[in-house]
Every structure is written in C-alpha cells, then in structure tokens.
Motif scaffolding. Structure first.
Motif, short mmCIF file in Angstrom:
data_model
loop_
_atom_site.label_atom_id
_atom_site.label_comp_id
_atom_site.label_asym_id
_atom_site.label_seq_id
_atom_site.Cartn_x
_atom_site.Cartn_y
_atom_site.Cartn_z
N PRO A 124 21.19 7.64 -23.28
CA PRO A 124 20.86 8.48 -24.24
C PRO A 124 20.81 9.41 -24.35
CG PRO A 124 18.92 7.02 -24.04
CD PRO A 124 19.62 6.87 -22.89
N LYS A 125 20.16 10.59 -22.98
CA LYS A 125 20.56 12.00 -22.98
C LYS A 125 22.11 11.66 -22.62
CE LYS A 125 15.71 12.77 -22.11
NZ LYS A 125 14.43 12.71 -20.59
N THR A 126 22.30 11.37 -21.97
CA THR A 126 24.57 11.88 -21.41
C THR A 126 25.01 11.22 -23.30
OG1 THR A 126 23.52 10.44 -19.61
CG2 THR A 126 25.86 10.94 -19.90
N LEU A 143 22.62 11.36 -33.36
CA LEU A 143 21.48 10.35 -33.87
C LEU A 143 20.77 9.29 -33.63
CD1 LEU A 143 19.07 11.26 -36.73
CD2 LEU A 143 21.31 9.45 -37.92
N VAL A 144 22.19 8.28 -33.74
CA VAL A 144 21.04 7.30 -32.70
C VAL A 144 20.54 7.50 -31.63
CG1 VAL A 144 21.39 4.89 -32.13
CG2 VAL A 144 22.86 5.84 -33.75
N SER A 145 21.03 8.03 -30.68
CA SER A 145 21.16 8.54 -29.30
C SER A 145 19.27 9.48 -28.85
CB SER A 145 21.90 8.84 -28.56
OG SER A 145 23.04 8.72 -28.96
N SER A 146 19.56 9.88 -30.11
CA SER A 146 17.90 11.20 -30.29
C SER A 146 16.68 10.13 -30.66
CB SER A 146 18.43 12.11 -31.18
OG SER A 146 18.57 11.43 -32.27
N LEU A 205 23.80 18.08 -18.77
CA LEU A 205 24.88 19.35 -19.37
C LEU A 205 26.48 19.43 -19.15
CD1 LEU A 205 22.38 22.40 -19.52
CD2 LEU A 205 22.45 21.16 -21.15
N ALA A 206 27.15 18.64 -18.07
CA ALA A 206 28.10 18.94 -17.57
C ALA A 206 28.98 18.13 -18.55
CB ALA A 206 28.08 18.45 -16.41
N LEU A 208 38.62 7.96 -22.78
CA LEU A 208 37.84 7.07 -23.13
C LEU A 208 37.09 7.13 -22.01
CD1 LEU A 208 35.98 5.98 -25.63
CD2 LEU A 208 37.91 4.01 -25.49
N LEU A 209 37.37 6.17 -20.70
CA LEU A 209 37.41 6.38 -19.56
C LEU A 209 36.58 7.65 -18.83
CD1 LEU A 209 37.63 4.23 -17.11
CD2 LEU A 209 39.42 5.36 -15.95
N ALA A 210 37.11 8.80 -19.57
CA ALA A 210 36.24 9.80 -18.83
C ALA A 210 34.96 10.00 -19.36
CB ALA A 210 37.05 10.90 -18.78
N PHE A 211 34.71 9.20 -20.43
CA PHE A 211 33.55 9.60 -20.75
C PHE A 211 32.66 8.19 -20.49
CE2 PHE A 211 35.35 12.22 -24.23
CZ PHE A 211 34.43 13.71 -23.68
N ALA A 212 33.46 7.62 -20.61
CA ALA A 212 32.24 5.66 -20.33
C ALA A 212 32.63 6.36 -18.75
CB ALA A 212 33.23 5.09 -19.66
N THR A 213 32.73 6.91 -17.51
CA THR A 213 32.19 7.26 -16.10
C THR A 213 30.99 7.50 -15.99
OG1 THR A 213 33.59 8.70 -16.13
CG2 THR A 213 34.17 6.85 -14.92
N PHE A 214 30.63 8.80 -17.19
CA PHE A 214 29.53 9.45 -16.95
C PHE A 214 28.48 8.46 -17.73
CE2 PHE A 214 31.55 13.51 -17.69
CZ PHE A 214 30.67 14.61 -16.59
N VAL A 215 28.85 7.49 -18.22
CA VAL A 215 27.79 6.48 -19.61
C VAL A 215 27.25 6.14 -18.33
CG1 VAL A 215 27.36 5.24 -21.03
CG2 VAL A 215 28.08 7.02 -21.58
#
Lengths: 508, 177
Positions: A172-174, B62-65, A443-444, A157-164
């Motif tokens: 939203p794209k991330t 879906l929500v993000s898009s 994309l990463a 979760l932490l790994a993805f949270a750092t991306f966000v």
C-alpha cells in the motif's frame, strides 16, 4: 558493421577535449558522491542537473551535459565500494553487497586487495555491459518504433507493476508513492484540453505552472534523504586503513584470477536485472552476490573476506547501471531512479526520449554511448590512482557536507526555475519525504512517477479515445497485450503470496 | 511508531480526498461546469476528461492509505509493531534544529537574498551544529557564496535574488557584467 562505424564515431566524439574533460569531472564527482555515505548516484545527478544547463549553453550540444551526468552515474558505482570496504558502511545502496566480504577483507589488513578487485571487477562489468548495450540498443529501438499509444502505456504500467510486485516494500505504501507522483505530475493544466486543473489551494502563483520534476527530486534526494541520514547515522565509524602503491596494485591484480566466476556472473546478471524497470543496480548487485555464493565451491568462506564476493556485486552494479540506460534510451522508460532523473534532463534539454532518438538524434546517442566506454576507462584509472585521496576526503565531517548539500539543493532549485515558490515547495516535499521515510514509505516510485506521468497520461487517454472508452485495447493489440498481461500478473504476485501464506496458516 | 504510522496514513487519506474533490473541478472560465463531470472515461465522446487521471489515482491513494491505517490498527506491519519512538529525543532535536534551520534559511533568502542568507546559514550550521572551529566555519561561509556569485550571476547570468541587499551589488555588476 554500420553500428561499429557509428560507435567509433561516437568514441571519437567522446574523446574530444571538452567531452573528455566533462567525463573526467563527472567521474571524479561520481566517485565522491558514491563514496560518501548517504549520497548515491541519484543524489549527485539530481542535485547537479540544474548545473548542466551551463554546459549545454557553453558547448552548444546536448550530448555534453548527458556525458557529464552519465559519468557521475558511472563513477558513483565505483565509488560506493570505497566506503563499503574502508568504512564498512555502503557509500550507496548499490554497494550494500560489497560490504559483506569487502569489510572483512579490509579488517584482515587487505583493504588494498579488496579495493583493487572492486575497481577491476567494476571495469569488467562495465565493459561487458557496454558491449551488450551497443548490440541491443539499436535493435530494441527499431522494434520500439512500431509502438503506438497503447503499447507505450502498457510499458508504463509494467514499470509501475514491477515496483509493486518486485519492489519488496510495503505494497500500500508503494501504491501511495506511485499515485502521489502521478497526481502531482498532473497539477497545473490538462495537457490535452489545455484546461487548468488541480490548482491546489486555489493558488495560481504556486501551481499554474505545474509541479516541476526537479522540485520533487531535489526535495526527496537533497533534503529528505539528507535529513534521514543525519537522523539515522551516528558519528562513530571505524575506518580501516588502506595503503596503496603500484606494487600492491599489481599484487592485488593477480587475485583477479580467483574471481573470474563472480565477475562474469555479476556482469551478465547485473545487465539483465538493470534492464528491468524499477530493479536497477541495488537488487542486481544483491542477486549477483547470492548467485555467485550459490555456485561457488568456496561457499562457506563467503562473508569472511572471499574475493569472489566482492567481484560479483561490484561488476553487477556497474553492469546494471548501463543496463538501466537501455530502456531509458530506447523506450523512454527509466530502469532506475537515477535514469529517471537523466530522462527528465533529456526532456529539459529539448530531446524526446524514446525509439525515435536513435534516428532523430544520432549526434546525441552515439557520443553518449562512446562516452560509456571512455568513462569506464577513466573511472578505473582515477579510482586506482586516487584511492588514498578519496579515503582522506571520506574523513570530511558530515556536518560540513550536509550544510553544503542543503545550500546546493536550494540554489540549484532556484537556478533551474528562477522562482522562489518552487524552492519553498522543494523544501516542503523534502521535509515531508523525511517524515514518511522514517515510516519506510518508498520514495523512488514517486520520483519515477512524476517523470513518467506526463508520458503515461496522454498515452492512456489517447488510447481510450481510440477505443471509445474500452479497456480491451490494452489486451487485444498484439504487442500491448502480452505487456499488459505481464504487468497484471506482476501486480497480483504479492496477492498470490498472501493467499498462499493464509492457506498454509489454515492447514497448520 | 504505530501512532505515527496511523496519523501519517490519515493525513494522506485526507489529502487524497481533497485531491479527488479538486480533480472534479471544471475550468474556472466555465461557471456552469458541474463538479465531477470531467472524470468519466468518455466525456462528450472526446475520451477521458481532464479530471479522469488525477481523480481515479487519488482514489487509489485513498484506498491504499485506508489499508495502511487498518494494518497499523491491527499491528500488521513492522512499523506498527515497533515499540521504538517515531523520533527519539536526539532525532527530535535534530529535526527541529535542521528542519527549522532550513525554513529559516528560506525566510532569510526572502528578506536579505541568497548572498545574505547563505553565509549565515553555513556559519550557523557548521559552527553550532557541527561544532567545528569558527575559522573553518567562517571560511566556508564566505567562499561558497563568492563562488556562487561568480558561477551564477556572472558566468551563467542567472541572477539570484538579492532583495534588501540589492544596492550592495550594483558596483559589482558594474565591474563584472
């Protein structure tokens, strides 16, 4: 002192002719892919991963293919500087900051000085990071041994949270990118119940084996990024000439005295930024440049060919690439897209990444760590010796290079899975990745997610099974709790920024 | 750019809905499985079901898009404010030629195999897209497949499909394998 003994054994193993040869080959390939604009370490590693099966077959060990790939990673960090300095376009995103001062210095006729400083700073950064890595990795692995499912999921979760929170891309794209990777990783069958699921378009031929990680990675980095580079670069690039001989190298070495500050800042800062998941070498190098400029007394000269401005990002990107290996080796969580590919490679070779690696496979871990030291020495020597050669290779037209890479991507995907469905799928992912890349979709995260998905899903589900469906298990456990809270804070960080901006706008 | 931004997000949204619908599917051997019975957090006291992970993540997608679509409509992102074309004329030409070329390459592999398709693709790309001299294109178009044959088929024993050209390779197998 046990670590020292293990390290010496590891270095000795890395010095065996086969491993030494592989490290040399890897460094040369890495220098080339790093120097080629449009290609970075991740492209090199992803496209060449299928070819490492041969190395595994021929040598009979798992450490040799890894030594080869790690050497590519390493070499690419050196190589990026070559095109940043001589062409003025970064050879890889990790060398963006090197153009700020490297290019001006080259245009002043001192390309040799810039190249030598970049190489030596890279070497120092790499060496300091290796020492930090050797000290920290066994300790971290010991701590991580006590991790259960909730802790591992909290780390994911932490790994993805750092991306966000820190990725700097459109949020939203991330999120789309992360979720896409995670959902794609679950196509095929359910790991826990064994039930088939998500057979897209009801096609068992295409999807019953799941979507292989390399299919997405090669699609994104071999096809998508290449199309994007062809689309976004024009062919008129002015090359700064660089003459290098032994005397010039020695004269340039004297300049190193003037950039010890940038080198040290880059080495240490780079390592710690590299450890953070999702950060990696690119932000590490940019931050090192920024901090060095901030503390330098020659601040005003930055941007016009200041040597410290080359040493800082170059030492930092090497240091960060080693730092990114730390969570990958000890926790099984990659710190950068390239280490995500390396992690997937380890799984394919039959290893289980994570804290047990240090106790279960010391014959993999220590030769690899030993090879970091060996590759670092090889890289600086090859780099200094072959700069004129690399500059000549850089003149290779992109139209030939692109054709070769496309062929290599298609053949590599087939060789990895021996299945044409996967090749078509790779191509569709690649073309889709290009179309989204123009709209700045990162994309990463998707590539990282498809690697982490098969680890994250079972740990989440088993944790929830343990807690009878209560999410509190991630907050209440002593190690998982703080990690989860960090992750939530990081995810909310952009939201806070938004609120603050709204508030300020209202006050005005 | 804004239209492209919107269309891309719409496509992602539709795909997410499809993924959510697909996640809810029970295993094919159980005709009585009700759709969306497997997405709960504690199904039959056995913890999260098989559709739990993909369903909720697809919902997040879906929500993000939808947010991206709203941002595009309100011109909130740099892409949606950009007046630049999504792909300019040169970009479009490149995309059709290279992207189409790659798909043709795969189609060729399916008919005449890797060793038939590779020289054609390499020669066409280097000669006509790259405008390099024909001898250079021909050299690369021949050297790369020969190298691949010895590397994959002979050294690694990974036999790349030959399809229609299979008969031509039988003598080669007899010599080298």
């Amino acid at each position: 002192m046990e670590v020292l003994q293990l390290l010496l054994d590891g270095v000795w193993a890395a010095l065996q002719p086969v491993n030494l040869g592989l490290a040399f080959l890897g460094v040369v390939i890495g220098l080339l892919v790093g120097a080629m604009p449009g290609l970075g370490s991740v492209n090199g590693v992803a496209i060449l991963l299928p070819f490492t099966f041969v190395i595994q077959q021929l040598t009979g060990t798992v450490s040799s293919p890894m030594i080869f790939l790690a050497a590519i990673y390493y070499g690419a960090m050196y190589g990026g500087a070559i095109s940043s300095i001589t062409l003025g376009i970064p050879g890889a995103s990790t060398a963006v900051a090197t153009t700020f001062d490297g290019r001006p210095l080259a245009l002043q006729g001192n390309a040799d000085r810039a190249l030598v400083i970049a190489a030596v700073a890279s070497f120092i950064g790499g060496t300091i990071a290796n020492l930090l890595f050797t000290g920290a990795a066994p300790l971290l692995a010991t701590v991580a041994l006590r991790f259960g499912n909730p802790e591992v999921f909290a780390l994911m979760l932490l790994a993805f949270a750092t991306f966000v929170g820190l990725g700097g891309d459109d949020i939203p794209k991330t999120i789309v990118s992360i979720c896409f990777g995670l959902v794609m990783s679950s196509v095929g069958f359910d790991i826990i119940s064994g039930a088939p699921r998500l057979l897209l378009f009801d096609s068992t031929e295409w999807f019953s084996r799941g979507i292989q990680f390399l299919v997405l990675a090669i699609g994104v980095y071999g096809i998508g990024e290449m199309l994007w580079t062809i689309n976004s670069t024009s062919n008129d690039i002015k090359m700064a000439s660089a003459k290098i001989n032994l005397r010039r190298v020695f004269r340039a070495l004297l300049w190193m005295r003037k950039c010890w500050k940038g080198t040290l800042i880059g080495s240490f800062l780079g390592f710690f930024v590299g450890i953070l998941p999702a950060a990696g070498a690119t932000p590490g190098a940019l931050m090192a440049y920024g901090v060095t400029k901030m503390v330098s007394s020659r601040r005003r000269h930055f941007g016009s060919g200041e040597v410290d401005g080359i040493a800082a990002p170059e030492s930092a990107n090497n240091s960060a690439s080693t730092g990114a290996m730390l969570p990958m080796m000890t926790l099984g969580i990659p710190g950068s897209p390239t280490t995500a590919v390396l992690l997937a490679g380890m799984v394919i070779w039959g290893l289980t990444p994570g804290p047990l690696l240090f106790t279960d496979s010391p014959d993999f871990v220590w030769p690899l760590i030993g090879s970091f030291y060996v590759s670092n020495v090889i890289a600086v020597l090859v780099n200094l010796a072959c700069i004129p050669l690399f500059i000549r290779v850089l003149r290779m037209p992109f139209t030939i290079l692109a054709a070769l890479i496309f062929v290599l991507s298609v053949v590599g995907t087939y060789a990895a899975y021996q299945n044409m469905y996967d090749v078509w799928l790779m191509m569709f992912f690649g073309i889709g990745a290009f179309l989204l890349r123009i709209l700045d979709y990162p994309l990463a995260p998707a590539v990282l997610a498809i690697v982490l998905g098969p680890i994250a899903e079972p740990t989440l589900r088993q944790s929830l099974l343990l807690s009878d469906g209560s999410w509190m298990i991630f907050i209440e456990r002593p190690i998982a709790g703080p990690i989860t809270i960090c992750a939530i804070v990081l995810m909310l960080l952009p939201l806070l920024g938004l609120i603050r901006r709204k508030f300020r706008a209202m006050r005005d | 750019m804004r239209v492209a931004e919107f269309v891309a997000a719409l496509a992602i949204a539709l795909f997410s809905v499809y993924l959510m619908w697909k996640s809810g599917e029970g295993p094919s051997w159980d005709p009585n499985a009700t759709r969306f019975a497997n997405i709960g957090i504690n199904v039959n006291n056995e913890g999260p079901g098989s559709g739990f992970w993909p369903f909720w993540l697809s919902l997040a997608m879906l929500v993000s898009s939808v947010v991206i679509m709203v941002n595009a409509a309100l011109r909130r992102t740099p892409q949606s404010r950009s007046e630049e074309r999504y792909l300019d004329a040169r970009g479009k030409r490149m995309f059709v030629l290279v992207g189409g070329g790659l798909l043709l390459f795969l189609a060729l592999i399916e008919t005449v195999g890797f060793y038939g398709a590779m020289p054609v693709f390499l020669f066409a790309y280097i000669r006509y897209l790259g405008r390099h001299p024909w001898w250079l294109a021909l050299l690369i178009a021949l050297v790369v497949p020969i190298f691949c044959f010895f590397f994959f088929d002979i050294a690694m024993r990974i036999v790349l499909p030959k399809r229609l050209l299979e008969p031509l390779f039988i003598p080669l197998y007899e010599i080298f394998l």
